[in-house]
Design an enzyme around this catalytic site. Structure first.
Site, PDB file in Angstrom:
ATOM      1  N   THR A 286       0.862  -1.182  -0.068  1.00 22.23           N
ATOM      2  CA  THR A 286       0.056   0.158   0.086  1.00 22.23           C
ATOM      3  C   THR A 286       0.878   1.185  -0.040  1.00 22.23           C
ATOM      4  OG1 THR A 286      -1.899  -1.186   1.037  1.00 22.23           O
ATOM      5  CG2 THR A 286      -1.940   1.126   1.180  1.00 22.23           C
ATOM      6  N   GLN A 316      -6.651  -1.603  -2.369  1.00 28.59           N
ATOM      7  CA  GLN A 316      -5.770  -0.417  -1.878  1.00 28.59           C
ATOM      8  C   GLN A 316      -4.991   0.442  -3.183  1.00 28.59           C
ATOM      9  OE1 GLN A 316      -5.727  -3.258  -0.454  1.00 28.59           O
ATOM     10  NE2 GLN A 316      -5.644  -3.257   1.926  1.00 28.59           N
ATOM     11  N   GLN A 338     -10.345   3.186  -2.971  1.00 33.07           N
ATOM     12  CA  GLN A 338     -10.086   2.533  -1.521  1.00 33.07           C
ATOM     13  C   GLN A 338      -8.460   3.308  -1.144  1.00 33.07           C
ATOM     14  OE1 GLN A 338     -10.178  -1.527  -0.520  1.00 33.07           O
ATOM     15  NE2 GLN A 338      -8.941  -1.390   1.417  1.00 33.07           N
ATOM     16  N   ASP A 339      -8.508   3.945   0.100  1.00 35.27           N
ATOM     17  CA  ASP A 339      -7.193   4.745   0.454  1.00 35.27           C
ATOM     18  C   ASP A 339      -6.522   5.514  -0.634  1.00 35.27           C
ATOM     19  OD1 ASP A 339      -7.363   2.633   2.232  1.00 35.27           O
ATOM     20  OD2 ASP A 339      -5.596   1.485   1.842  1.00 35.27           O
ATOM     21  N   ASP A 360     -12.045   3.987   3.608  1.00 37.02           N
ATOM     22  CA  ASP A 360     -10.817   4.323   4.286  1.00 37.02           C
ATOM     23  C   ASP A 360     -10.190   5.383   3.385  1.00 37.02           C
ATOM     24  OD1 ASP A 360     -11.762   2.136   6.050  1.00 37.02           O
ATOM     25  OD2 ASP A 360     -10.265   1.127   5.351  1.00 37.02           O
ATOM     26  N   ARG A 428     -13.701   4.517  10.788  1.00 33.03           N
ATOM     27  CA  ARG A 428     -13.503   3.102  11.484  1.00 33.03           C
ATOM     28  C   ARG A 428     -12.067   3.020  11.924  1.00 33.03           C
ATOM     29  NH1 ARG A 428     -12.901  -2.117   7.608  1.00 33.03           N
ATOM     30  NH2 ARG A 428     -11.500  -1.323   6.145  1.00 33.03           N
ATOM     31  N   TRP A 430      -8.388   1.969  12.422  1.00 34.41           N
ATOM     32  CA  TRP A 430      -7.600   1.079  11.788  1.00 34.41           C
ATOM     33  C   TRP A 430      -6.614   0.738  13.004  1.00 34.41           C
ATOM     34  CZ3 TRP A 430      -3.134   3.109   8.071  1.00 34.41           C
ATOM     35  CH2 TRP A 430      -2.564   1.859   7.455  1.00 34.41           C
TER      36      TRP A 430
END
Length: 521
Positions: A286, A316, A338-339, A360, A428, A430
């Site tokens: 990532t 990711q 995502q990310d 996220d 949320r 991590w």
């Protein structure tokens, strides 16, 4: 025996430069009892005290804090040496990618610990120690990303003690790292938080790209370079270097290393100047998916879009990763799924930016404030839930968090028609001490009544810090919010701790960039 001699030599060298003085073993034990890991503290600190006594070194006063920082630094140097001399011949390509991340991250950690040891500013030290924690966690995450957690057992066992030494250093430093409260005055127009020079301010206030850029990048060959990477490669540390990136889509992955400090990238506008990549966690860690990764301090970007086009099915896929201390992003767009935006570490400020994503999509362990930004939730894959943030504080003494102030959270055009088919949450946890605050922001009705989503079971629900203050809109009601121990609806006095002036100490560094900002609520 050889290891013992080497450690004795290391310690002797340390005390030759930094005599211990009137530091007795009993005092060490007493001070160690105040740290999160007293046994680790006593083991390492007690050993160097005994060596100093045995060698009958010079007797001058030396603080417990200085000693703790030096011991942690010594262990970082040894950890890097051990990782760099590991036999990686049995690693497959993915494990080697994760291992290479660790090598770079430990080098970076040595820099952070050296700076922490040398500074007289405890706030700076807390930021750099927090960054060292993030590096340690990211080294491990690289293996976890690839489902190679078993490889972590091959890393030297002393790395576990090293994490505990950093946590101890954070705890020792924290009592002195209290932020001076600054009046909640509103800074408008030409004023910005104080870390920016007058020249930077003027450049950021210009409505058009500067004619006096040091370097011009243009795809059509009308500038000094055709790619941003070529331009960055010519920049060292020192004075501000302004790089004007003309309109166009630049399909490249740009790495701005630690040595390339004080770069300012100025584009021709959101969606006019676009840096585009498609790396994703199916092929690299990532950390390495970022279209643009910034490590050099003092980085500024204006009027640019950073995007990762890998798509939701690739999971990711980072558009921008910033580990740049005192970095500023003004009128920039970050597009991914995502990310998307990796607020990796250190102090960062985002103003008038657009951020797009699904899962996220604002994540990391920086001291980050996003102000007057548009946060667009996109349509995820079937069966997925959207989470705006995933903050990664792993230690309660880190000064990190994601603060969303005076911004708007809404559905992007691709989600709007079907937003009732997908659940969307503010964040949320991590990591165990995840910290995120939404204040005075507009939350549209796509935000679920519970507001926040667990990561896994009861993990972190009592240790995290999630807060909301005076948000508005159909998704802002707190009556149906989660009942976790770590969730809070806060009043102005507590919200004030998370303003630009207090949380980022922004009055000291943002004004020099020329980016407008509100110092208080």
């Amino acid at each position: 025996m050889e290891k013992l001699l080497a450690l004795a030599f290391f310690t002797a060298c340390f005390f030759t430069s930094f005599p211990l003085g009137n530091f007795v073993h009993g005092a060490t034990i007493s001070s160690c009892s105040q740290t999160p890991y007293p046994d680790v503290c006593n083991h390492f600190m007690g050993y160097v005290v005994n060596v100093a006594s045995t060698l009958a070194l010079d007797q001058t006063r030396f603080s417990f804090r200085d000693l703790a920082f030096q011991v942690t630094l010594d262990q970082a140097v040894q950890a890097h040496r051990l990782v760099s001399t590991m036999d990686s011949s049995s690693f497959d390509e993915r494990a080697k990618l994760a291992w290479n991340d660790c090598l770079e991250l430990y080098q970076d950690t040595i820099v952070h610990l050296n700076r922490s040891k040398s500074t007289s500013n405890p706030l700076d030290a807390q930021t750099w120690l927090s960054a060292a924690i993030a590096n340690q966690q990211t080294c491990q995450n690289g293996f976890i990303d690839f489902n190679l957690a078993s490889h972590l057992q091959t890393l030297p066992s002393m790395l576990g003690n090293f994490s505990k030494l950093i946590s101890n250093s954070l705890a020792i430093n924290k009592p002195t790292a209290t932020t001076k409260q600054v009046g909640n005055r509103r800074l408008l127009g030409h004023k910005f938080p104080t870390w920016l020079s007058g020249a930077d301010r003027k450049l950021l206030q210009k409505t058009s790209a500067p004619l006096n850029a040091d370097i011009v990048v243009a795809k059509d060959g009308s500038g000094n370079f055709k790619t941003i990477s070529e331009a960055v490669a010519t920049v060292g540390g020192g004075r501000r270097t302004v790089i004007h990136v003309k309109a166009g889509v630049y399909n490249e992955n740009v790495d701005i290393p630690r040595s390339a400090k004080n770069i300012m990238l100025i584009g021709d506008g959101m969606d006019a100047t676009v840096i585009s990549g498609n790396k994703n966690a199916q092929t690299v860690t990532t950390f390495r998916t970022a279209t643009v990764g910034v490590s050099g301090d003092g980085f500024i970007a204006r009027d640019i879009t950073f995007e990762n086009t890998a798509g939701p099915q690739k999971h990711q896929a980072v558009a921008l990763r910033s580990g740049s201390d005192f970095s500023v992003f003004y009128r920039c767009s970050f597009k991914g799924y995502q990310d998307t935006l990796y607020v990796y570490s250190q102090r960062q400020f985002y103003r008038d930016c657009d951020i797009y994503g699904t899962v996220d999509f604002i994540f990391g362990d920086a001291v980050a404030v996003l102000q007057n930004c548009n946060i667009y939730i996109r349509r995820p894959m079937s069966g997925q839930m959207n989470t705006v943030t995933a903050q990664a504080r792993t230690d309660p003494n880190e000064n990190t968090g994601i603060i969303i102030h005076n911004s708007r959270v809404t559905a992007s055009s691709d989600l709007r028609a079907v937003q009732g088919s997908f659940k969307s949450y503010l964040g949320r946890p991590w990591q165990k001490y995840s910290r995120t605050v939404f204040m005075k922001s507009g939350l549209d009705g796509l935000i679920d009544a519970e507001g926040w989503l667990p990561w896994s079971g009861n993990f972190a629900l009592s240790s995290l810090y999630y807060a909301e203050h005076m948000n508005t809109g159909p998704g802002a009601g707190t009556g149906g919010r989660v009942k976790w121990g770590g969730y809070h609806v806060i009043a102005a006095a507590d919200a004030g701790k998370f303003t630009v002036s207090n949380f980022l100490a922004g009055n000291a560094w943002i004004p020099g960039t020329g980016v407008p900002f509100d110092a208080g609520l």
